[in-house]
Motif scaffolding. Structure first.
Motif: not given
Length: 614
Positions: A333, A339-340, A342, A344
């Motif tokens: 994070l 946020t590019e 991140v 998930s």
């Protein structure tokens, strides 16, 4: 048996008055010493058994109480002497310098001026150590003689050994266990005849054994308020019916029921008598786990910031011990400040045990993955449906299809891919503990042929790992752990998706290096992956005190551009770690440094986790 207190003693207790009365109310403190017995290893056992020492903080209220304790002491110590083979031993107790049997001692103690604790001395006299002379087995009936004769000699006992009680009791338990393993569930000791010959300083032991009939298991019963399908549990437990009785077979069935994952406990109880057919009834009592569970996990990486995951688990989801798990994970994070970068993963996993013959488990999973790594960027949908089946006590085989579709690339240059694979895997676990192994070894191997659905062609990705553990002190104090890994891409070319190439570095690989940083690089010094992998690790795990331990380790790894593993560019990482043992495994903190850094490598790495590194 009733005990009568002498009238004189009662009168003395009731009529005694004077200066010592206050002392009586406060109690009479005393200090006990145990003289050396002259026998190595005996003094500690005597001290542990001493009631005088154990109750010293609870001072007796008067002299009579102290004398009573002293008089009871020899009988307690007799058990210690005899357990070690000293069958003619004696123990003398002196209270304030006088034998505890001295008439009028209690009154003199009561009149003793208050002050220092009363000295109490125990003088053990072990005497000669007796030896075993004759050891014999005999059947309760003539029909049972063959089963008793087949036992041979009792284990752990030989003529001439010290006449200690513990080996005799251990040998007796072993005799019953061996009879039960031989198929006699009702085996019992009818009589243990122990004869001590004081003149010869010897002991004879004779057991009369009743093996009882050899038997097979009756169809088992299922008990307990369980929501799991009785058809499923009955099919698994029902394999026991008709098999020759053996405790190991019974325990294996219990573990198979536990392996369904739906139960907090599975208890098994064999009947005390055979049924009318001569078979042994067995009952399994099932206790379900809670149907719902949820949790989360938080972690932090120096280079990439915080990570976290949450999950929800539904057990026995559809009544057949299924486990449905929904999980979401986000990581890195803090990478790049936005946020590019991140990462998930959102996944659903379903385990359905007890298929086919009751031993096969279906593991189905579908996951949406987003990865932003130094080596590649990847957005993919991944699905698999694998069948797992145990073989024997240690092996698990796995096979089934997998499908992947999505895009992979770098710097916004995406390449679409669609891969179909077939997983062929095997695992072996011969270790003594899942999270903190100390003995044995583990092995795993996976080979997956992939076909490129869109472009044609394909390749095979193979990976194998061996881990072994040596406990040099036999108590977990000093353990050496070794790990070796080999990997190869067979029939591959540079068109193989970047995530299927081999990379090394990071926790679980070569500590001290960044994740995926070891191996070939492109023109911009970014990890490019390779067609072969070789890794190795050695750890010395040393317990320091209590739950605290330390680890020294050396890791090595190399990624080559050809199918055959290469040792030409081996990278080494070394470090120290701390371990703290908990009920669910050791908490791990490792600090590692790279010994031969590449350009761009960090100066150190810190790794935190639960369980050993491998």
């Amino acid at each position: 048996m009733r005990h009568h207190t002498p009238v004189a003693l009662l009168l003395s207790m009731l009529l005694f008055t004077g200066p010592a009365a206050a002392q009586d109310q406060a109690g009479i403190p005393y200090a006990t010493t145990i003289a050396p017995s002259g026998v190595e290893g005996l003094d500690g056992a005597l001290a542990d058994a001493s009631r005088l020492r154990r109750l010293a903080e609870e001072a007796p209220v008067d002299g009579f109480g102290l004398v009573a304790r002293a008089l009871a002491e020899p009988r307690l110590l007799d058990d210690v002497f005899r357990s070690e083979g000293y069958w003619a031993a004696e123990a003398t107790v002196l209270v304030d310098g006088q034998p505890a049997t001295t008439p009028g001692l209690a009154e003199r103690l009561a009149a003793r001026p208050a002050g220092d604790p009363v000295p109490v001395e125990v003088r053990p006299a072990p005497g000669p150590r007796y030896t075993l002379r004759r050891i014999a087995l005999r059947p309760a009936t003539a029909a049972e003689a063959p089963a008793v004769a087949a036992l041979g000699e009792p284990q752990g006992l030989s003529a001439g050994d010290p006449a200690r009680s513990a080996p005799v009791l251990d040998a007796e338990s072993d005799l019953i266990d061996r009879l039960r393993r031989a198929g006699h569930p009702l085996a019992a000791v009818v009589e243990r005849d122990v004869v001590v010959d004081h003149e010869a300083q010897a002991m004879d032991v004779t057991w009369t054994l009743a093996p009882g009939p050899a038997a097979r298991f009756a169809p088992p019963l299922i008990a307990g308020d369980s929501a799991v399908s009785r058809a499923l549990t009955g099919r698994i437990a029902g394999r026991l019916a008709g098999q020759p009785y053996a405790p190991a077979t019974q325990e294996r069935t219990r573990r198979e029921l536990m392996a369904l994952g739906a139960f907090d406990s599975v208890r098994v109880r064999a009947a005390q008598r055979l049924d009318e057919t001569g078979a042994l009834p067995v009952t399994f009592t099932l206790n379900d786990r809670p149907r719902n569970a949820a949790g989360f996990n938080l972690s932090y990486e120096t280079n990439y910031g915080p990570s976290g995951s949450v999950y929800y688990e539904r057990r026995n989801a559809f009544g057949n011990a299924e486990r449905l798990r929904l999980e979401a994970t986000v990581s890195r994070l803090g990478a790049g400040g936005g946020t590019e970068d991140v990462n998930s993963r959102i996944a659903a996993n379903l385990r359905r045990p007890g298929l086919m013959d009751g031993r096969t488990t279906l593991v189905a999973e579908v996951a949406a993955v987003r990865e932003r790594l130094e080596a590649y960027d990847r957005d993919a949908l991944v699905a698999s449906a694998l069948l797992e089946r145990p073989f024997g006590e240690r092996w698990v085989l796995q096979t089934g299809p997998s499908l992947e579709t999505g895009r992979i690339g770098r710097d916004g240059n995406w390449q679409e891919f669609q891969l179909a694979g077939w997983v062929l895997g095997a695992r072996y676990d011969g270790t003594d503990n899942l999270l903190d192994p100390r003995q044995g070894f583990r092995a795993s191997a996976t080979m997956t042929p992939y076909a490129d659905v869109a472009e044609g062609g394909g390749f095979i990705r193979a990976l194998g790992t061996l881990r072994t553990y040596y406990d040099f002190t036999r108590d977990g104090g000093s353990v050496v752990a070794l790990r070796g890994t080999l990997g190869s891409l067979v029939g591959a070319d540079r068109a193989v998706p970047l995530d299927k190439r081999f990379h090394a570095g990071g926790g679980g690989s070569v500590r001290g290096y960044s994740y995926q940083s070891i191996g070939p690089r492109d023109s911009r010094n970014r990890p490019d992956g390779g067609s072969s992998l070789v890794e190795g690790s050695v750890e010395l795990r040393q317990r320091l005190r209590g739950n605290l331990g330390m680890v020294a380790f050396l890791d090595a790894g190399s990624v080559g551009q050809r199918e055959t593993p290469s040792f030409s560019e081996v990278r080494l990482g070394a470090g120290l770690g701390v371990r703290y043992a908990t009920a669910i495994g050791p908490v791990r903190l490792d600090v590692a440094v790279p010994l031969n850094k590449q350009e761009g490598d960090a100066g150190y790495g810190i790794y935190v986790g639960l369980g050993q590194a491998f």
